[in-house]
Design an enzyme around this catalytic site. Sequence first.
Site, PDB file in Angstrom:
ATOM      1  N   HIS A   1       7.440   8.717   4.710  1.00 19.47           N
ATOM      2  CA  HIS A   1       6.138   9.377   4.918  1.00 19.47           C
ATOM      3  C   HIS A   1       6.204  10.881   4.660  1.00 19.47           C
ATOM      4  O   HIS A   1       5.392  11.637   5.186  1.00 19.47           O
ATOM      5  CB  HIS A   1       5.565   9.115   6.326  1.00 19.47           C
ATOM      6  CG  HIS A   1       5.221   7.684   6.578  1.00 19.47           C
ATOM      7  ND1 HIS A   1       4.310   7.284   7.534  1.00 19.47           N
ATOM      8  CD2 HIS A   1       5.652   6.542   5.993  1.00 19.47           C
ATOM      9  CE1 HIS A   1       4.208   5.955   7.517  1.00 19.47           C
ATOM     10  NE2 HIS A   1       5.024   5.485   6.602  1.00 19.47           N
TER      11      HIS A   1
ATOM     12  N   ASP B   1       0.801  -1.233   0.000  1.00 17.40           N
ATOM     13  CA  ASP B   1       0.000   0.000   0.000  1.00 17.40           C
ATOM     14  C   ASP B   1       0.833   1.283   0.000  1.00 17.40           C
ATOM     15  O   ASP B   1       1.997   1.293   0.374  1.00 17.40           O
ATOM     16  CB  ASP B   1      -0.982   0.022   1.184  1.00 17.40           C
ATOM     17  CG  ASP B   1      -0.297  -0.143   2.535  1.00 17.40           C
ATOM     18  OD1 ASP B   1       0.799  -0.750   2.602  1.00 17.40           O
ATOM     19  OD2 ASP B   1      -0.855   0.332   3.548  1.00 17.40           O
TER      20      ASP B   1
ATOM     21  N   GLU C   1      -0.587  -2.253   5.084  1.00 23.77           N
ATOM     22  CA  GLU C   1       0.407  -2.236   6.167  1.00 23.77           C
ATOM     23  C   GLU C   1       0.380  -0.906   6.898  1.00 23.77           C
ATOM     24  O   GLU C   1       0.553  -0.858   8.108  1.00 23.77           O
ATOM     25  CB  GLU C   1       1.806  -2.505   5.605  1.00 23.77           C
ATOM     26  CG  GLU C   1       2.901  -2.610   6.664  1.00 23.77           C
ATOM     27  CD  GLU C   1       3.384  -1.254   7.192  1.00 23.77           C
ATOM     28  OE1 GLU C   1       3.644  -1.149   8.410  1.00 23.77           O
ATOM     29  OE2 GLU C   1       3.488  -0.291   6.406  1.00 23.77           O
ATOM     30  N   GLU C   2       0.198   0.182   6.161  1.00 22.22           N
ATOM     31  CA  GLU C   2       0.307   1.509   6.771  1.00 22.22           C
ATOM     32  C   GLU C   2      -0.759   1.759   7.838  1.00 22.22           C
ATOM     33  O   GLU C   2      -0.609   2.660   8.666  1.00 22.22           O
ATOM     34  CB  GLU C   2       0.236   2.603   5.693  1.00 22.22           C
ATOM     35  CG  GLU C   2       1.430   2.615   4.737  1.00 22.22           C
ATOM     36  CD  GLU C   2       2.733   3.036   5.384  1.00 22.22           C
ATOM     37  OE1 GLU C   2       2.749   3.303   6.602  1.00 22.22           O
ATOM     38  OE2 GLU C   2       3.739   3.094   4.659  1.00 22.22           O
TER      39      GLU C   2
HETATM   40 ZN   LIG Z   1       5.239   3.496   6.222  1.00 21.67          ZN
HETATM   41 ZN   LIG Z   2       6.652   0.986   5.243  1.00 21.47          ZN
END
Ligand SMILES: [Zn+2]
Ligand SMILES: [Zn+2]
Length: 396
Positions: A367, A84, A143-144
């Site tokens: 991020h 993702d 996952e995020e």
């Molecule tokens: Zn991340």
């Molecule tokens: Zn990551």
Amino acid sequence: MADDLERRVAAAVDRQREQLVEDRRDLHRHPELSYHETRTAELCAARCEELGYTVRTEVGGTGVLADLDSGRPGPTVMVRADTDALPITERGGERVATSQNQGAMHACGHDGHVAMSLGVAAVLAGLRDDWHGRVRVCFQPAEEVAGGAQPMIDDGAMEGVDRVLGIHLWAPLQVGRVAVGPGPLFGSADEFGLVVRGRGGHGGLPHTSVDPIACAAQLVTALQTIVSRETSPFQPAVVTIGRIEGGTAFNIIAEEVRLRGTVRAFEQSERERLLRRIAEVARDAATAMRCEAEFIRANGCPPVVSDAAVAEVVRRAAVATVGEENVDVAPRVTVGDDVALFLERAPGCYFLVGAGDVSRHAVAPHHHPDFDIDERCLPIGCATLARAALTELNAG
Ligand SMILES: [Zn+2]
Ligand SMILES: [Zn+2]
């Protein structure tokens, strides 16, 4: 690993170089947010089918499992990649590939994770006569938000799996380096909410109300003492309030305030203690201020812990790939990753592959809208994963 096989792995990874870059750029241009990784899933499924893998799609949502059996008895080794992207608008500039989906960006390197795992799938398919057991490539969504691994496990992703291997590309680490070690790598990561309830009223007449904003302000500082006063200075821990929301106008006392935060720890017992204490401190501090605080536990996952023996296999694979002088002992990092849930169920290793390079401007943190990787990391990660998987497959 025998010298001959060692040479063939190197040659096979070499043949993947262009494909690795092409896949990573394609994925980077088409990032998909958590739970919406449909194009990515289709790409992974189609490629693995072409390579002769048996593919299961829609595993626990948008997850994909691709299995290749050697036909000879042996262990099942799973290679996991998260798929993702993040809700970030990428900043343009000099880039080899830029997101074409407004408001979505591969700002954590998961595009590279998918590309490398597809590379490993190809390398192992090409060397099918050289290993035993079964390879499973796991493309895990969401996952995020720490929400993709559990549904895949509920849908059978870990059935029969003996080993788990996974990479996180790491921009703070110079490209060309690999960091691996036994024990915890990433911390646990839990989201929590607090609802502080008071009684609204006139901002000029506070004594006729119960002010949840004043209470919330106290809570933000009180919660920090759980780390600074109750946790050993030798025990890493984080309590962060990341969002606070309440009130409508300057002269109105609010009815309630909502806070959201996160907790990080490196041991399961510490994780539970911190969460319990947040609930207790919030409840009691709020009571002292005539408010009520409700604690809400949200998504979370345990620390990411590598098995010592598997970590040693990966370390040797990294040494074979980049040389002893370029392999570091992995630092602990207080980010989370729900690969932890796979690693709880079978011994494995999660490790860092350097993806940053100052000279190529790949220095923004994960991020961040400027995040970028140095693509020279891709064959390194692919080769290290392939070598480690081969060792584990042939160990059985
Ligand atoms: Zn991340
Ligand atoms: Zn990551």
